[in-house]
Design an enzyme around this catalytic site. Structure first.
Site, short mmCIF file in Angstrom:
data_model
loop_
_atom_site.label_atom_id
_atom_site.label_comp_id
_atom_site.label_asym_id
_atom_site.label_seq_id
_atom_site.Cartn_x
_atom_site.Cartn_y
_atom_site.Cartn_z
N LYS A 132 -7.30 -26.54 35.75
CA LYS A 132 -8.52 -26.24 36.50
C LYS A 132 -9.63 -27.23 36.13
CE LYS A 132 -6.11 -22.87 38.22
NZ LYS A 132 -5.03 -22.60 37.33
N ASP A 151 -9.93 -16.26 27.50
CA ASP A 151 -9.54 -17.24 28.51
C ASP A 151 -10.83 -17.84 29.05
OD1 ASP A 151 -8.84 -18.58 30.85
OD2 ASP A 151 -7.20 -17.20 31.30
N ARG A 155 8.40 -33.71 21.15
CA ARG A 155 8.13 -32.28 21.34
C ARG A 155 7.27 -31.77 20.19
NH1 ARG A 155 11.43 -28.98 19.19
NH2 ARG A 155 13.33 -30.02 19.89
N TYR A 215 -6.43 -12.61 35.51
CA TYR A 215 -5.63 -13.41 36.43
C TYR A 215 -4.25 -12.75 36.58
CZ TYR A 215 -2.47 -17.18 37.74
OH TYR A 215 -1.48 -17.93 38.34
C1 LIG Z 1 -8.12 -17.69 34.53
C2 LIG Z 1 -6.74 -18.29 34.54
N1 LIG Z 1 -6.02 -18.31 33.41
C3 LIG Z 1 -4.78 -18.84 33.38
C4 LIG Z 1 -4.18 -19.35 34.51
C5 LIG Z 1 -2.78 -19.90 34.44
O1 LIG Z 1 -2.79 -21.29 34.37
P1 LIG Z 1 -1.63 -22.24 34.90
O2 LIG Z 1 -1.56 -22.09 36.38
O3 LIG Z 1 -2.05 -23.60 34.44
O4 LIG Z 1 -0.36 -21.79 34.24
C6 LIG Z 1 -4.89 -19.38 35.70
C7 LIG Z 1 -4.29 -19.95 36.91
O5 LIG Z 1 -4.81 -19.82 38.00
C8 LIG Z 1 -6.21 -18.83 35.71
O6 LIG Z 1 -6.95 -18.79 36.85
#
Ligand SMILES: Cc1ncc(COP(=O)(O)O)c(C=O)c1O
Length: 383
Positions: A200, A175, A51, A103
């Site tokens: 992604k 992000d 961890r 998001y």
């Molecule tokens: C722009 C963006 N940030 C963060 C996330 C969250 O990621 P995760 O689904 O891996 O927790 C997503 C998920 O779709 C996203 O599109």
């Protein structure tokens, strides 16, 4: 090899450094051990407990940090786990500004998890710097940027927001999930932290959930590292391996995603069933000039508003064959989804709700002619 003067494709292949000195293996070993022998009581060697740190995770963290131009990288079990750690760096009672089109899961995390624990959260249109200044409070400590945003594909000027935030004593998180370091490097533009859903484009093959955060700020890195271990939302070694493998082809994939998405956006813009196309690569996109400055290409995500409203939007999602109807994005296969009822359902009924006629496309790396023909038939088929 010194990667400082190397291009992004070379960094993507060689980011984690030389082959394993012990075996010569050109890919990192998957270290499944949870614990590591200690030389003496309280004297661990390089690793102690998985961890806190694991060699396969270190290889991934080093690799992705190189891609973002960061000095510290931290892998997490999901994008939201990485986001959670960053939000925890802001003390209760202090204020975070989020984009009003972030998001949905990011807004849910901030508003439904962190705000009840004392964080003060506001959402604002980050493309409007006057609105950002007007939303500022004495306790504003973090500005959260998502550019291009999900699903509106709005573009935020990272340099301008960073200058404004730094003048007022706040940190900027970007992000970078949609652009990826192959197309945009927020730390070079003045941001303090980059965060990703590696689920992604970085993973790129729809087979692993993960998250990542990177920074050049030593003090912040110490806190993120503490939270990574103390809260424990870490990825397993196999997941780290998969993200690492995916990242090596990132620049190649992003070039193809971007090229095909531009062709898709042009097709949609010329179709009478489409009311509006959202793609930052199109000159009619309000953020085009900023995107052209801070991105090297415009990415693989395209959104559209369907002229005949929600029923027609749902029908397009039903009719495509090459584009699979599914949540998520950023992988080799093309996906289509209805944000209002799927990825962004958690913000329905709030000020951050997305319209019912919106459809989001993640343009994959299939033959572009097949993608165009699929969308053409889906739209032509609307009565
Ligand atoms: C722009 C963006 N940030 C963060 C996330 C969250 O990621 P995760 O689904 O891996 O927790 C997503 C998920 O779709 C996203 O599109």
């Amino acid at each position: 090899m010194d990667l400082d003067d190397k291009g992004i494709a070379t960094r993507a292949v060689h980011g984690a450094g030389a082959p394993d000195p012990a075996t010569g293996a050109v890919v990192p070993a998957v270290s499944l051990a949870t614990t590591f022998e200690q030389e003496a009581v309280g004297k661990p060697l390089a690793y102690e407990y998985s961890r806190s740190g694991n060699p396969t995770r270190t290889a991934l963290e080093t690799h992705l940090a190189v891609l973002e131009g960061a000095s510290h990288g931290f892998a997490f079990a999901s994008g939201l786990a990485a986001e959670d750690a960053l939000l925890r760096t802001v003390p209760a009672g202090q204020h975070v500004l989020l984009p009003d089109d972030a998001y949905g899961g990011t807004i849910r995390l901030a508003v439904q998890v962190h705000a009840p624990a004392g964080l003060v959260v506001d959402t604002v249109d980050l493309t409007d710097l006057d609105a950002v200044a007007a939303s500022w409070r004495p306790g504003t400590r973090m500005v959260w940027v998502e550019t291009p945003s999900n699903p509106w594909l709005r573009i935020v000027d990272i340099e301008a927001i960073s200058a404004l935030a730094h003048d007022r004593g706040a940190r900027v998180v970007v992000d970078n999930t949609f652009a990826t370091p192959a197309l945009q490097r927020p730390l070079d533009l003045g941001a303090d932290v980059v965060v990703h859903s590696t689920t992604k484009y970085l993973g790129g093959h729809s087979d692993v959930v993960g998250g990542f955060a990177a920074t050049r700020d030593d003090e912040l890195a110490e806190r993120i590292g503490f939270l990574q271990n103390a809260a424990g939302a870490v990825p397993g070694p196999l997941d780290c391996y998969l993200v690492h493998r995916g990242a090596k082809t990132l620049p190649l994939r992003m070039a193809r995603h971007s090229e095909s998405a531009a062709a898709v956006a042009d097709l949609l813009a010329g179709h009478p069933a489409v009311r509006r196309v959202l793609y930052p690569g199109r000159p009619d996109h309000p953020g085009h000039a900023v995107a052209a400055r801070q991105m090297s290409a415009f990415g693989g995500m395209v959104s559209m508003q369907v002229a005949a409203g929600e029923a027609a939007a749902l029908e397009v999602c039903r009719r495509t064959e090459v584009f699979t109807l599914a949540e998520s994005l950023g992988a080799v296969e093309s996906l289509i989804e209805h944000p209002g009822r799927m990825t962004h359902a958690s913000v329905t009924g709030t000020g951050n709700e997305v319209p019912a006629d919106l459809v989001r496309l993640s343009v994959g790396i299939e033959d572009v002619d097949d993608l165009l023909a699929d969308l053409q038939q889906a739209l032509d088929g609307l009565a």
